[in-house]
Motif scaffolding. Structure first.
Motif, mmCIF file in Angstrom:
data_model
loop_
_atom_site.group_PDB
_atom_site.id
_atom_site.type_symbol
_atom_site.label_atom_id
_atom_site.label_comp_id
_atom_site.label_asym_id
_atom_site.label_seq_id
_atom_site.Cartn_x
_atom_site.Cartn_y
_atom_site.Cartn_z
ATOM 1 N N ASN A 161 0.828 -1.196 0.000
ATOM 2 C CA ASN A 161 0.000 0.000 0.000
ATOM 3 C C ASN A 161 0.870 1.257 0.000
ATOM 4 O O ASN A 161 1.702 1.442 0.887
ATOM 5 C CB ASN A 161 -0.938 0.009 1.215
ATOM 6 C CG ASN A 161 -1.984 1.086 1.107
ATOM 7 O OD1 ASN A 161 -1.693 2.259 1.275
ATOM 8 N ND2 ASN A 161 -3.213 0.695 0.800
ATOM 9 N N TYR A 211 -3.874 -2.218 -4.433
ATOM 10 C CA TYR A 211 -5.280 -2.494 -4.724
ATOM 11 C C TYR A 211 -5.539 -3.869 -5.332
ATOM 12 O O TYR A 211 -6.413 -4.603 -4.874
ATOM 13 C CB TYR A 211 -5.827 -1.420 -5.670
ATOM 14 C CG TYR A 211 -6.488 -0.280 -4.940
ATOM 15 C CD1 TYR A 211 -7.860 -0.095 -4.979
ATOM 16 C CD2 TYR A 211 -5.735 0.616 -4.184
ATOM 17 C CE1 TYR A 211 -8.471 0.940 -4.306
ATOM 18 C CE2 TYR A 211 -6.331 1.661 -3.514
ATOM 19 C CZ TYR A 211 -7.709 1.819 -3.566
ATOM 20 O OH TYR A 211 -8.312 2.842 -2.892
ATOM 21 N N HIS A 216 -5.406 3.244 2.318
ATOM 22 C CA HIS A 216 -6.568 2.404 2.008
ATOM 23 C C HIS A 216 -7.731 3.275 1.554
ATOM 24 O O HIS A 216 -7.936 4.382 2.047
ATOM 25 C CB HIS A 216 -6.955 1.579 3.237
ATOM 26 C CG HIS A 216 -5.867 0.655 3.686
ATOM 27 N ND1 HIS A 216 -5.608 -0.541 3.075
ATOM 28 C CD2 HIS A 216 -4.943 0.766 4.690
ATOM 29 C CE1 HIS A 216 -4.588 -1.142 3.667
ATOM 30 N NE2 HIS A 216 -4.165 -0.360 4.655
ATOM 31 N N CYS A 217 -8.483 2.768 0.604
ATOM 32 C CA CYS A 217 -9.645 3.487 0.044
ATOM 33 C C CYS A 217 -9.250 4.863 -0.470
ATOM 34 O O CYS A 217 -9.930 5.863 -0.204
ATOM 35 C CB CYS A 217 -10.767 3.577 1.068
ATOM 36 S SG CYS A 217 -11.557 1.997 1.395
ATOM 37 N N ASN A 218 -8.176 4.909 -1.219
ATOM 38 C CA ASN A 218 -7.740 6.178 -1.801
ATOM 39 C C ASN A 218 -8.750 6.614 -2.856
ATOM 40 O O ASN A 218 -9.045 5.869 -3.797
ATOM 41 C CB ASN A 218 -6.362 6.003 -2.437
ATOM 42 C CG ASN A 218 -5.818 7.289 -3.000
ATOM 43 O OD1 ASN A 218 -6.257 7.768 -4.032
ATOM 44 N ND2 ASN A 218 -4.843 7.861 -2.313
ATOM 45 N N ALA A 231 -5.653 0.732 -11.956
ATOM 46 C CA ALA A 231 -5.168 1.060 -10.612
ATOM 47 C C ALA A 231 -3.710 1.485 -10.666
ATOM 48 O O ALA A 231 -3.291 2.439 -9.987
ATOM 49 C CB ALA A 231 -5.352 -0.132 -9.680
ATOM 50 N N ILE A 273 -7.621 6.369 -6.694
ATOM 51 C CA ILE A 273 -7.506 5.015 -7.238
ATOM 52 C C ILE A 273 -8.881 4.367 -7.311
ATOM 53 O O ILE A 273 -9.214 3.678 -8.290
ATOM 54 C CB ILE A 273 -6.526 4.171 -6.400
ATOM 55 C CG1 ILE A 273 -5.147 4.852 -6.334
ATOM 56 C CG2 ILE A 273 -6.384 2.771 -7.005
ATOM 57 C CD1 ILE A 273 -4.141 4.148 -5.462
ATOM 58 N N ASN A 274 -9.707 4.611 -6.291
ATOM 59 C CA ASN A 274 -11.092 4.105 -6.329
ATOM 60 C C ASN A 274 -11.805 4.569 -7.599
ATOM 61 O O ASN A 274 -12.457 3.786 -8.296
ATOM 62 C CB ASN A 274 -11.875 4.621 -5.120
ATOM 63 C CG ASN A 274 -11.519 3.906 -3.828
ATOM 64 O OD1 ASN A 274 -10.664 3.034 -3.801
ATOM 65 N ND2 ASN A 274 -12.176 4.302 -2.744
ATOM 66 N N THR A 281 0.167 -1.259 -8.062
ATOM 67 C CA THR A 281 -1.239 -0.840 -8.115
ATOM 68 C C THR A 281 -1.645 -0.064 -6.870
ATOM 69 O O THR A 281 -2.836 0.120 -6.605
ATOM 70 C CB THR A 281 -2.186 -2.044 -8.280
ATOM 71 O OG1 THR A 281 -2.118 -2.865 -7.100
ATOM 72 C CG2 THR A 281 -1.848 -2.874 -9.501
ATOM 73 N N ILE A 306 -10.731 2.772 -10.834
ATOM 74 C CA ILE A 306 -11.239 1.411 -10.946
ATOM 75 C C ILE A 306 -12.732 1.421 -11.269
ATOM 76 O O ILE A 306 -13.205 0.642 -12.117
ATOM 77 C CB ILE A 306 -10.950 0.629 -9.646
ATOM 78 C CG1 ILE A 306 -9.435 0.445 -9.456
ATOM 79 C CG2 ILE A 306 -11.645 -0.736 -9.669
ATOM 80 C CD1 ILE A 306 -9.055 -0.134 -8.115
ATOM 81 N N THR A 364 -2.049 5.099 -9.763
ATOM 82 C CA THR A 364 -0.918 5.174 -8.842
ATOM 83 C C THR A 364 0.197 6.037 -9.428
ATOM 84 O O THR A 364 0.766 6.903 -8.747
ATOM 85 C CB THR A 364 -0.406 3.762 -8.522
ATOM 86 O OG1 THR A 364 -1.440 3.021 -7.855
ATOM 87 C CG2 THR A 364 0.829 3.797 -7.639
#
Length: 437
Positions: free
Chosen positions: A59, A288, A63-65, A328, A68-69, A285, A72, A332
């Motif tokens: 990572n 992710y 988390h739950c960036n 992803a 990136i979310n 990624t 996707i 990044t």
């Protein structure tokens, strides 16, 4: 909503956890994670834990960036997957172009994890020499205490007995040369002098065995599973010179150290070295989706190009170049560029090292070391079971950390704040001071 106990009992009954003696989960159960927020993991009961090791070093941006979310989600509305044999798509092409620009290598070949990348590079190197009319050049050299994955080929060039010994009858022989791990230098010997002394052993081996050697594979600057063993960049410089001199490929396993972990985008940059193959995964990624890539030189690629099918590189994975994973990865790389992450991390690493000064000065700490966004130290009086005790005690301080033997290391997400790092330092001091750890 599932409770902690419900999820743990179901996990023990149905899941075989990696790198785990399952019986030990009865006394030391895994965390039952419900969600993530930035640098934090949150369990099903709402307890928060700083992800000090980036969920196995993958990572980068929390988390739950949201960025990136969003990438996707956008890709989900287009195409989730298509086989890369006989088809192509925009995300894999763009990612390959951008990785080529970053590495100076080209024609990215994709897998799903780091071990797969190692397998690809090893096979590609040996196949190159076969296509070049030198099939006898099929041996491999790696460093003592090196780690390159746990599939059969990758394990053959790994030198961690705990992982390797059981499967020895299945593995192909490889040669290990001394590690330039600076902790092993003699009293008064500099890290650079020790690295050059180790390189002289590599030179002696190549002088005698280059005709039967396909490649030398190395983790640049930091050997992760060896306990974050760090060494001087001159070793890579000398390895490149020797591989050129003796006609042997240099494979850079940047799976764990790539994408900014050592302070530059790729660790090889610190030695001004371009390898013949670079293996990428983990942070590619942003933590992710599973993805790995191997990039190589035009000369290697050209050796496979021709009319004969058997001359081609006939290696495949069902999810090679998966569009979701590639998106992803592209997101990044966008964050690296937009936020000037490498430069920001340079100042952040200095600040964080200062915050860890009390840890480095602790009476139990030996060989405190840092490179980029990786910090590690050895615990002088660590007894049997130390890693488990430290891990469990750290959880009580709200930190998720997993020592390697007597080595404690932290490799937090790049979004970790100074305040969070101060809390991490306090947690480690609390563990070190506890009489049962």
């Amino acid at each position: 909503m599932a409770t902690d106990n419900d999820l743990l009992s179901r996990s023990r009954a149905a899941v075989w956890h990696p790198c785990t003696q399952m019986k030990q989960l009865e006394a030391a159960p895994p965390l039952a994670i419900a969600r993530g927020e930035g640098a934090w993991l949150v369990d099903v009961d709402g307890r928060r834990y700083l992800d000090a090791i980036s969920s196995w070093w993958v990572n980068l941006f929390g988390h739950c960036n949201p960025r990136i979310n969003a990438a996707i989600v956008d890709q989900l509305g287009k195409i989730e997957h298509v086989m890369l044999a006989g088809a192509t798509h925009e995300p894999v092409v763009e990612l390959s172009e951008r990785l080529a620009k970053l590495t100076g290598l080209g024609h990215a070949f994709y897998g799903s994890d780091g071990a797969s990348a190692t397998e690809i590079a090893l096979k590609m190197s040996a196949h190159f020499w076969r296509n070049a009319g030198q099939p006898e050049k099929n041996g491999f050299i790696s460093l003592q205490n090196g780690y390159h994955g746990e599939t059969v080929g990758a394990l053959s060039v790994t030198d961690i007995p705990l992982f390797k010994s059981t499967y020895a009858p299945l593995l192909r022989h490889s040669v290990q040369v001394p590690t330039p791990d600076a902790r092993l230098a003699e009293a008064g010997e500099t890290a650079e002098a020790w690295a050059l002394r180790c390189a002289s052993v590599l030179e002696a081996h190549l002088a005698e065995h280059a005709d039967e050697t396909a490649a030398f594979i190395v983790e640049p600057l930091v050997q992760g599973a060896a306990g974050m063993a760090m060494y001087h960049p001159v070793y890579l410089t000398r390895a490149r010179e020797l591989c050129d001199q003796y006609g042997v490929h240099l494979i850079a396993d940047e799976i764990a150290v790539g994408f900014g972990r050592t302070g530059t985008m790729f660790a090889c940059e610190q030695a001004a070295v371009r390898p013949d193959f670079i293996c990428l995964s983990k942070g590619i990624t942003g933590g992710y989706l599973p993805l790995s890539a191997v990039l190589t030189t035009d000369a290697v690629y050209a050796a496979f190009y021709g009319d004969a099918t058997a001359r081609g590189f006939l290696h495949s994975h069902s999810y090679t170049g998966n569009p979701l994973a590639c998106r992803a990865a592209l997101a990044t790389l966008d964050i690296f560029e937009a936020d000037q992450v490498i430069a920001a991390n340079r100042s952040k690493s200095q600040e964080f090292t200062g915050l860890l000064a009390e840890v480095s000065a602790h009476s139990r700490v030996r060989h405190f070391r840092q490179r980029g966004m990786i910090w590690a130290f050895d615990v002088a009086d660590a007894g049997p079971g130390f890693a488990t005790r430290f891990h469990r005690m750290a959880l009580t301080h709200g930190v998720f950390i997993r020592p390697i033997g007597n080595t404690v290391y932290v490799m937090p997400p790049y979004v970790t704040s100074a305040g969070e790092m101060r809390g991490l330092a306090d947690a480690m001091l609390g563990c070190l001071d506890h009489p049962e750890v």
